[in-house]
Motif scaffolding. Structure first.
Motif, short mmCIF file in Angstrom:
data_model
loop_
_atom_site.label_atom_id
_atom_site.label_comp_id
_atom_site.label_asym_id
_atom_site.label_seq_id
_atom_site.Cartn_x
_atom_site.Cartn_y
_atom_site.Cartn_z
N ASP A 2 -30.44 -6.33 -8.43
CA ASP A 2 -31.35 -6.70 -7.35
C ASP A 2 -32.75 -7.01 -7.91
OD1 ASP A 2 -32.10 -4.19 -8.05
OD2 ASP A 2 -32.11 -3.37 -6.03
N THR A 3 -33.63 -7.51 -7.07
CA THR A 3 -34.95 -7.95 -7.52
C THR A 3 -35.83 -6.79 -7.97
OG1 THR A 3 -35.77 -7.92 -5.25
CG2 THR A 3 -34.92 -10.01 -6.09
N THR A 4 -35.65 -5.62 -7.39
CA THR A 4 -36.45 -4.47 -7.80
C THR A 4 -36.14 -4.08 -9.24
OG1 THR A 4 -36.40 -3.67 -5.52
CG2 THR A 4 -37.06 -2.11 -7.22
N THR A 5 -34.88 -4.06 -9.58
CA THR A 5 -34.48 -3.72 -10.95
C THR A 5 -34.98 -4.79 -11.92
OG1 THR A 5 -32.49 -2.69 -10.05
CG2 THR A 5 -32.52 -3.13 -12.41
N LEU A 6 -34.91 -6.03 -11.51
CA LEU A 6 -35.38 -7.13 -12.37
C LEU A 6 -36.87 -7.01 -12.64
CD1 LEU A 6 -34.63 -9.76 -13.80
CD2 LEU A 6 -35.19 -10.94 -11.68
N TRP A 7 -37.66 -6.74 -11.59
CA TRP A 7 -39.10 -6.59 -11.77
C TRP A 7 -39.44 -5.36 -12.60
CZ3 TRP A 7 -42.50 -10.18 -11.37
CH2 TRP A 7 -42.30 -11.23 -10.49
N THR A 9 -37.55 -4.03 -14.93
CA THR A 9 -37.19 -4.36 -16.31
C THR A 9 -38.26 -5.24 -16.95
OG1 THR A 9 -34.87 -4.25 -15.71
CG2 THR A 9 -35.41 -5.36 -17.78
#
Length: 101
Positions: A2-7, A9
């Protein structure tokens, strides 16, 4: 992913890159101590280095503090200037002695 994990990272990767850059700068600053003690290096270059160190730790910045690009840039410029001055002093040829007749 999801986008939260991507941000998260991306933020961790950016933080690690910033920490690595800071570590390299710290090593260069410690090595610069030897150049600062060298009597042949011009006072202008020594003063530029200390002004850059004061700028780096001061709360007044060109760019707000969460972004250390201006601090890193100023310190790198001062270190390169100091290193160039030290190498120029080392490369100067010794004064020629008069030849005996």
């Amino acid at each position: 992913m999801d986008t939260t994990t991507l941000w998260l990272t991306a933020a961790v990767a950016a933080g690690l890159a910033l920490a690595a850059t800071a570590a390299v700068l710290l090593v260069r600053v410690v090595r610069a101590r030897r150049m600062l003690l060298d009597a042949g290096v011009p006072l202008r270059d020594k003063a530029l280095f200390w002004v850059a160190v004061v700028y780096t730790v001061s709360p007044v910045d060109l760019i707000p503090d969460p972004v250390y690009l201006d601090d890193i840039g100023v310190l790198l410029f001062a270190l390169r200037s100091l290193r160039a001055a030290a190498h120029a002093v080392r490369r100067e040829p010794a004064a020629k002695e008069p030849e005996a007749v």
